[in-house]
Design a protein around this motif. Structure first.
Motif, mmCIF file in Angstrom:
data_model
loop_
_atom_site.group_PDB
_atom_site.id
_atom_site.type_symbol
_atom_site.label_atom_id
_atom_site.label_comp_id
_atom_site.label_asym_id
_atom_site.label_seq_id
_atom_site.Cartn_x
_atom_site.Cartn_y
_atom_site.Cartn_z
ATOM 1 N N GLU A 147 0.824 -1.204 0.000
ATOM 2 C CA GLU A 147 0.000 0.000 0.000
ATOM 3 C C GLU A 147 0.862 1.260 0.000
ATOM 4 O OE1 GLU A 147 -3.316 2.167 -0.403
ATOM 5 O OE2 GLU A 147 -3.194 -0.030 -0.452
ATOM 6 N N ARG A 150 2.360 1.776 -3.472
ATOM 7 C CA ARG A 150 1.345 2.269 -4.405
ATOM 8 C C ARG A 150 1.056 3.746 -4.172
ATOM 9 N NH1 ARG A 150 -2.649 -2.876 -3.543
ATOM 10 N NH2 ARG A 150 -1.765 -4.259 -5.139
ATOM 11 N N ARG A 160 -7.886 1.494 -2.660
ATOM 12 C CA ARG A 160 -7.760 0.413 -3.630
ATOM 13 C C ARG A 160 -8.267 -0.884 -3.019
ATOM 14 N NH1 ARG A 160 -3.574 0.374 -7.805
ATOM 15 N NH2 ARG A 160 -3.776 -1.541 -9.018
ATOM 16 N N PHE A 161 -9.070 -1.629 -3.774
ATOM 17 C CA PHE A 161 -9.551 -2.936 -3.351
ATOM 18 C C PHE A 161 -9.177 -3.939 -4.437
ATOM 19 C CE2 PHE A 161 -12.840 -6.256 -3.260
ATOM 20 C CZ PHE A 161 -12.701 -6.692 -1.949
ATOM 21 N N ASP A 162 -8.278 -4.860 -4.104
ATOM 22 C CA ASP A 162 -7.820 -5.847 -5.078
ATOM 23 C C ASP A 162 -8.852 -6.959 -5.218
ATOM 24 O OD1 ASP A 162 -5.390 -4.542 -5.571
ATOM 25 O OD2 ASP A 162 -4.450 -5.488 -3.825
ATOM 26 N N HIS A 167 -6.952 -7.500 -11.290
ATOM 27 C CA HIS A 167 -8.072 -6.555 -11.350
ATOM 28 C C HIS A 167 -8.284 -5.891 -9.996
ATOM 29 C CE1 HIS A 167 -8.788 -9.454 -14.606
ATOM 30 N NE2 HIS A 167 -9.391 -8.461 -15.236
ATOM 31 N N SER A 168 -8.682 -4.604 -10.031
ATOM 32 C CA SER A 168 -8.913 -3.854 -8.804
ATOM 33 C C SER A 168 -10.062 -2.874 -8.978
ATOM 34 C CB SER A 168 -7.657 -3.065 -8.394
ATOM 35 O OG SER A 168 -6.564 -3.908 -8.157
ATOM 36 N N VAL A 170 -10.754 1.008 -7.643
ATOM 37 C CA VAL A 170 -10.004 2.092 -7.024
ATOM 38 C C VAL A 170 -10.821 3.377 -6.974
ATOM 39 C CG1 VAL A 170 -7.766 1.159 -7.752
ATOM 40 C CG2 VAL A 170 -8.923 2.830 -9.198
ATOM 41 N N VAL A 224 -13.404 0.380 -11.942
ATOM 42 C CA VAL A 224 -13.020 -1.016 -11.774
ATOM 43 C C VAL A 224 -12.485 -1.537 -13.107
ATOM 44 C CG1 VAL A 224 -15.339 -1.882 -12.330
ATOM 45 C CG2 VAL A 224 -13.780 -3.288 -10.959
ATOM 46 N N ASN A 227 -5.542 -3.918 -13.669
ATOM 47 C CA ASN A 227 -4.513 -3.083 -13.049
ATOM 48 C C ASN A 227 -3.664 -2.360 -14.087
ATOM 49 O OD1 ASN A 227 -5.356 -3.868 -10.506
ATOM 50 N ND2 ASN A 227 -3.906 -5.577 -10.399
#
Length: 235
Positions: A147, A150, A160-162, A167-168, A170, A224, A227
């Protein structure tokens, strides 16, 4: 987040419906204290456990828990007598003492605890925790390091949610290059492979915004996608 994690949180959600949620946290170092404090301040009943009398005393004085016990979590009898096996969710925050962490996790699962979350200090530690039955393993130092990297390299990304390794989802500050242009004009899906889920402008969120929505720099949008597409967005 992988499929195993999704299954764990689905089980956690299903089993907690209508229940008075109680948590036990074993290991009251920095990680365990933070978990206790957050859960307690959110209104949940929390039992803190550690073999160090000073840590137990301190967390009671700080009022981060409802109750706290000094005991050796590697002893199944001690856990049973303390009622730990009756908790639906137990967090094992013992990260630096691998043997104690693994034995504690094994004891909890053999004692019938439905959801055991364990902190791991390394990849091998994590694999061993999974092997003895941990339902969910967390790597806080690794995650914090990622984190930080980034945030230093992509300061425009606020959250950010992975979803998986590729794929994420953000929350990102709208760059000046997008100022005054509509979502349709920007062709975010064709150029970046991204879908806009929400836009926050003038203090209000618009979920599933229209393609005609005009963006303004320094406002916020939630997208979404892959990445590699997120990384191509202007800083």
């Amino acid at each position: 987040m992988n499929l195993n994690s999704l299954s764990f949180f689905k089980s956690l959600r299903t089993n907690s419906r209508g229940a008075n949620r109680q948590f036990a946290v074993i290991g009251l170092g920095r990680f365990g204290r933070a978990v206790c404090k957050t859960l307690h301040q959110s209104g949940y009943e929390v039992l803190g456990v550690d073999s160090d009398e000073k840590l137990v005393t301190q967390i009671l004085q700080d009022e981060f828990v409802s109750h706290a016990l000094e005991l050796d979590s590697t002893e199944p009898v001690a856990l049973r007598e303390a009622g730990i096996f009756e908790f639906d969710t137990v967090i094992v925050g013992i990260g630096n003492y691998i043997q104690e962490s693994i034995i504690t996790t094994l004891n909890l699962k053999e004692g019938g605890v439905h959801h055991v979350v364990a902190k791991a200090s390394s990849e091998i530690h994590g694999k061993l925790l999974k092997r003895v039955g941990a339902d969910h393993v967390v790597f806080p130092e690794h995650e914090m390091g990622c984190e930080l990297a980034r945030s230093l390299t992509r300061p425009g990304i606020l959250e950010r949610f992975d979803l998986d390794p590729d794929h994420s989802m953000v929350e990102v500050v709208v760059p000046k290059e997008f100022d005054g242009r509509t979502i349709l004009d920007l062709e975010l899906r064709s150029r970046y492979g991204l879908t806009v889920l929400a836009v926050c402008q003038d203090g209000r969120f618009e979920v599933n915004p229209s393609p005609a929505t005009r963006l303004h720099k320094d406002s916020v949008m939630v997208v979404v996608g892959e990445n590699k597409g997120i990384n191509l967005l202007p800083v």
